[in-house]
Design an enzyme around this catalytic site. Structure first.
Site, PDB file in Angstrom:
ATOM      1  N   SER A  40       0.820  -1.220   0.000  1.00 17.91           N
ATOM      2  CA  SER A  40       0.000   0.000   0.000  1.00 17.91           C
ATOM      3  C   SER A  40       0.850   1.264   0.000  1.00 17.91           C
ATOM      4  O   SER A  40       1.940   1.295   0.590  1.00 17.91           O
ATOM      5  CB  SER A  40      -0.904   0.031   1.238  1.00 17.91           C
ATOM      6  OG  SER A  40      -1.662  -1.149   1.314  1.00 17.91           O
ATOM      7  N   GLU A  66      -3.201 -14.496   1.798  1.00 25.87           N
ATOM      8  CA  GLU A  66      -3.351 -13.601   2.945  1.00 25.87           C
ATOM      9  C   GLU A  66      -4.798 -13.616   3.442  1.00 25.87           C
ATOM     10  O   GLU A  66      -5.055 -13.696   4.635  1.00 25.87           O
ATOM     11  CB  GLU A  66      -2.965 -12.166   2.557  1.00 25.87           C
ATOM     12  CG  GLU A  66      -3.165 -11.167   3.696  1.00 25.87           C
ATOM     13  CD  GLU A  66      -2.913  -9.715   3.303  1.00 25.87           C
ATOM     14  OE1 GLU A  66      -2.719  -9.428   2.109  1.00 25.87           O
ATOM     15  OE2 GLU A  66      -2.940  -8.864   4.209  1.00 25.87           O
ATOM     16  N   SER A 117     -10.080  -4.198   1.644  1.00 30.66           N
ATOM     17  CA  SER A 117     -11.252  -3.884   2.476  1.00 30.66           C
ATOM     18  C   SER A 117     -12.431  -4.796   2.109  1.00 30.66           C
ATOM     19  O   SER A 117     -12.482  -5.380   1.024  1.00 30.66           O
ATOM     20  CB  SER A 117     -11.653  -2.420   2.290  1.00 30.66           C
ATOM     21  OG  SER A 117     -12.302  -2.269   1.039  1.00 30.66           O
ATOM     22  N   ASN A 118     -13.393  -4.892   3.029  1.00 27.59           N
ATOM     23  CA  ASN A 118     -14.527  -5.790   2.786  1.00 27.59           C
ATOM     24  C   ASN A 118     -15.376  -5.336   1.605  1.00 27.59           C
ATOM     25  O   ASN A 118     -15.976  -6.154   0.913  1.00 27.59           O
ATOM     26  CB  ASN A 118     -15.368  -5.915   4.062  1.00 27.59           C
ATOM     27  CG  ASN A 118     -14.691  -6.823   5.073  1.00 27.59           C
ATOM     28  OD1 ASN A 118     -13.481  -7.080   4.973  1.00 27.59           O
ATOM     29  ND2 ASN A 118     -15.435  -7.314   6.031  1.00 27.59           N
TER      30      ASN A 118
HETATM   31  C1  LIG Z   1      -4.039  -1.966  10.519  1.00 25.45           C
HETATM   32  C2  LIG Z   1      -3.663  -2.028   9.071  1.00 25.45           C
HETATM   33  C3  LIG Z   1      -2.557  -2.756   8.686  1.00 25.45           C
HETATM   34  C4  LIG Z   1      -2.167  -2.787   7.354  1.00 25.45           C
HETATM   35  N1  LIG Z   1      -1.010  -3.458   7.021  1.00 25.45           N
HETATM   36  C5  LIG Z   1      -0.547  -3.373   5.754  1.00 25.45           C
HETATM   37  C6  LIG Z   1       0.727  -3.925   5.428  1.00 25.45           C
HETATM   38  O1  LIG Z   1       1.421  -4.504   6.270  1.00 25.45           O
HETATM   39  N2  LIG Z   1       1.192  -3.764   4.168  1.00 25.45           N
HETATM   40  C7  LIG Z   1       0.458  -3.140   3.197  1.00 25.45           C
HETATM   41  O2  LIG Z   1       0.915  -3.047   2.067  1.00 25.45           O
HETATM   42  N3  LIG Z   1      -0.754  -2.584   3.482  1.00 25.45           N
HETATM   43  C8  LIG Z   1      -1.268  -2.692   4.735  1.00 25.45           C
HETATM   44  N4  LIG Z   1      -2.478  -2.134   5.051  1.00 25.45           N
HETATM   45  C9  LIG Z   1      -3.168  -1.354   4.027  1.00 25.45           C
HETATM   46  C10 LIG Z   1      -4.481  -1.954   3.568  1.00 25.45           C
HETATM   47  O3  LIG Z   1      -4.265  -2.995   2.651  1.00 25.45           O
HETATM   48  C11 LIG Z   1      -5.279  -0.785   2.953  1.00 25.45           C
HETATM   49  O4  LIG Z   1      -5.625   0.071   4.032  1.00 25.45           O
HETATM   50  C12 LIG Z   1      -6.524  -1.253   2.269  1.00 25.45           C
HETATM   51  O5  LIG Z   1      -6.205  -1.927   1.073  1.00 25.45           O
HETATM   52  C13 LIG Z   1      -7.471  -0.052   1.919  1.00 25.45           C
HETATM   53  O6  LIG Z   1      -6.765   0.932   1.237  1.00 25.45           O
HETATM   54  P1  LIG Z   1      -6.776   2.462   1.736  1.00 25.45           P
HETATM   55  O7  LIG Z   1      -6.465   2.495   3.189  1.00 25.45           O
HETATM   56  O8  LIG Z   1      -5.917   3.232   0.816  1.00 25.45           O
HETATM   57  O9  LIG Z   1      -8.306   2.934   1.588  1.00 25.45           O
HETATM   58  P2  LIG Z   1      -9.015   3.379   0.250  1.00 25.45           P
HETATM   59  O10 LIG Z   1      -8.653   2.464  -0.860  1.00 25.45           O
HETATM   60  O11 LIG Z   1      -8.799   4.835   0.067  1.00 25.45           O
HETATM   61  O12 LIG Z   1     -10.544   3.111   0.611  1.00 25.45           O
HETATM   62  C14 LIG Z   1     -11.289   3.980   1.477  1.00 25.45           C
HETATM   63  C15 LIG Z   1     -12.699   3.419   1.587  1.00 25.45           C
HETATM   64  O13 LIG Z   1     -13.323   3.396   0.290  1.00 25.45           O
HETATM   65  C16 LIG Z   1     -13.763   2.084  -0.023  1.00 25.45           C
HETATM   66  N5  LIG Z   1     -13.541   1.813  -1.448  1.00 25.45           N
HETATM   67  C17 LIG Z   1     -12.420   2.095  -2.157  1.00 25.45           C
HETATM   68  N6  LIG Z   1     -12.583   1.702  -3.445  1.00 25.45           N
HETATM   69  C18 LIG Z   1     -13.826   1.162  -3.534  1.00 25.45           C
HETATM   70  C19 LIG Z   1     -14.565   0.572  -4.600  1.00 25.45           C
HETATM   71  N7  LIG Z   1     -14.051   0.438  -5.822  1.00 25.45           N
HETATM   72  N8  LIG Z   1     -15.826   0.102  -4.334  1.00 25.45           N
HETATM   73  C20 LIG Z   1     -16.353   0.196  -3.081  1.00 25.45           C
HETATM   74  N9  LIG Z   1     -15.687   0.785  -2.037  1.00 25.45           N
HETATM   75  C21 LIG Z   1     -14.450   1.233  -2.255  1.00 25.45           C
HETATM   76  C22 LIG Z   1     -12.895   1.147   0.829  1.00 25.45           C
HETATM   77  O14 LIG Z   1     -13.554  -0.062   1.083  1.00 25.45           O
HETATM   78  C23 LIG Z   1     -12.721   1.975   2.100  1.00 25.45           C
HETATM   79  O15 LIG Z   1     -13.840   1.807   2.935  1.00 25.45           O
HETATM   80  C24 LIG Z   1      -2.927  -2.116   6.364  1.00 25.45           C
HETATM   81  C25 LIG Z   1      -4.068  -1.400   6.755  1.00 25.45           C
HETATM   82  C26 LIG Z   1      -4.440  -1.370   8.083  1.00 25.45           C
HETATM   83  C27 LIG Z   1      -5.661  -0.579   8.468  1.00 25.45           C
END
Ligand SMILES: Cc1cc2nc3c(=O)[nH]c(=O)nc-3n(C[C@H](O)[C@H](O)[C@H](O)COP(=O)(O)OP(=O)(O)OC[C@H]3O[C@@H](n4cnc5c(N)ncnc54)[C@H](O)[C@@H]3O)c2cc1C
Length: 398
Positions: free
Chosen positions: A129, A244, A383-384
């Site tokens: 990410s 994962e 995310s879910n």
């Molecule tokens: C505690 C924690 C640990 C983590 N550890 C790691 C790690 O070790 N390594 C790593 O690489 N990443 C890690 N992550 C990152 C994680 O994979 C991302 O947070 C996740 O993929 C969501 O991306 P984002 O945070 O950029 O949110 P965004 O992608 O910006 O999403 C924000 C919201 O919009 C929704 N959304 C986005 N796009 C869509 C769509 N097309 N349709 C419907 N809804 C949508 C999402 O579901 C979310 O609710 C971690 C995250 C957390 C919270």
């Protein structure tokens, strides 16, 4: 359909339980049971004990040091470890980059890294990410450019779990700037001690330091630190994520937490009646237990398919969604069960050796930090909402 374990499976469960009881250090057990923060050396020590006994990587094929268990044995192992309050195995080496190296890595990478994952000589973290590239991972902007016999990496990763403990990171970076976003990405194995790698903490809402930002400024790595072929990183990342997602359903842990919830609900009372005997709360607990049983059967179905060489399909997404929702509901019901005692929020209560005066029963102290911590589980690992999109598109044809 007989859902009971066979005599052999029960004997296996007894063997695992006896071994864990004899080998899990009391301090580590106590810390896990009481939801305390584990120290790095406690994770490493436990993984080494498992590895020394041949149980370090339950899901790996025997050729790479796995124990050759059936899907049911793996499930039993996970369940017994949770029941006995053993630390959860860290997924980054065992369940993420390990299977990728087995499937796509060079022989030299397999020989070097896989034994070190088993004994946790390397602590891996996941550099996927980036700010602005989470769900839309293919938009990532970190880049790697070949300069002679070295790749030069620049960029920023975020939410990198436990990077403060890690000595090595698997990184997705763009190597082809003309190709379609998914085609131009490659995967690299990067030593975090190299000049130009910086780790900065992110403190989350529960007061914990679990995640980090990782910066790469002209980090030079040998040419052979790429996984497989340049431009194939997206394929390897999808393979990795399917592993994962199944791992993070945490069924064994949720079953142990359900028992804890029932214990709390049997201890707390409403007008002199144990909470568990009040119809409203009882129904919630029963509903959750049914969901958890259904999840467990889905997991067993997926493990059985894996045994026949099938990669996890829709089940992986379902396990992620339901597993994470159940984990969150458990934390919510525990907060509800202790009522006002859940209100004091003291992250220090998760420190081993903390001797502050708990307000209310002992078991109430970690419930609020846990509740906040578990908001993460519906976000990480994809995310879910994204899991539902995948299910709709790939598996339901919508
Ligand atoms: C505690 C924690 C640990 C983590 N550890 C790691 C790690 O070790 N390594 C790593 O690489 N990443 C890690 N992550 C990152 C994680 O994979 C991302 O947070 C996740 O993929 C969501 O991306 P984002 O945070 O950029 O949110 P965004 O992608 O910006 O999403 C924000 C919201 O919009 C929704 N959304 C986005 N796009 C869509 C769509 N097309 N349709 C419907 N809804 C949508 C999402 O579901 C979310 O609710 C971690 C995250 C957390 C919270």
């Amino acid at each position: 359909m007989d859902l009971n374990y066979t005599a052999e499976e029960q004997a296996f469960a007894a063997e695992v339980r006896a071994w864990v009881r004899a080998n899990l250090p009391a301090e580590t057990r106590h810390a896990v049971e009481h939801h305390k923060r584990l120290r790095k050396e406690q994770y490493v020590d436990w993984q080494r004990r498992l590895a020394d006994h041949g149980w370090g990587a339950p899901s790996w094929p025997t050729q790479f040091g796995g124990p050759g268990w059936t899907p049911v044995q793996k499930h039993i192992f996970d369940e017994v470890l949770s029941e006995e309050h053993a630390p959860q195995p860290l997924p980054f080496g065992l369940n993420m980059i390990g299977p990728v190296i087995m499937a796509f890595g060079s022989k030299a990478q397999q020989d070097h890294y896989l034994p070190r994952i088993l004994t946790q000589e390397d602590w891996w973290c996941q550099g996927f990410s980036e700010p602005g590239s989470g769900s839309d991972l293919a938009s990532l902007r970190s880049k790697a450019v070949l300069d002679g016999d070295q790749w030069v990496i620049n960029g920023q990763k975020t939410w990198t779990t436990l990077a403060q403990h890690a000595n090595i990171i698997f990184v997705l970076a763009r190597t082809d700037f003309q190709a379609k976003p998914q085609k131009g990405i490659s995967m690299f194995l990067v030593d975090m001690a190299l000049p130009g790698v910086t780790v900065r903490p992110i403190i989350t809402v529960d007061g914990e330091h679990e995640v980090n930002e990782v910066f790469f400024d002209d980090v030079r790595i040998p040419k052979d630190c790429i996984v497989g072929e340049p431009g194939q990183g997206w394929t390897y990342a999808k393979f990795l994520l399917s592993h994962e997602r199944t791992g993070i359903a945490r069924i064994g842990r949720s079953k142990a937490e359900l028992r804890r919830l029932k214990h709390i609900a049997a201890t707390e009372t409403v007008d002199g009646v144990p909470l568990i005997d009040t119809s409203g709360f009882r129904e919630k607990v029963a509903g959750l237990e049914i969901e958890l049983m259904a999840l467990e059967l889905t997991n067993l179905r997926m493990l059985a398919a894996e045994k026949h060489g099938q990669a996890p399909g829709a089940e992986a997404n379902m396990l992620k969604i339901k597993g994470s929702e159940i984990q969150q509901t458990l934390t919510e019901l525990m907060m509800e069960a202790v009522g006002p005692y859940a209100l004091p929020f003291d992250p220090q209560a998760r420190e081993q050796g903390w001797n502050g005066e708990p307000i209310g029963p002992d078991y109430a102290a970690p419930l609020a930090p846990d509740y906040f911590n578990y908001r993460k589980v519906t976000i990480y690992g994809g995310s879910n909402e994204i899991q539902r999109n995948i299910l709709a598109k790939a598996h339901l044809g919508l």
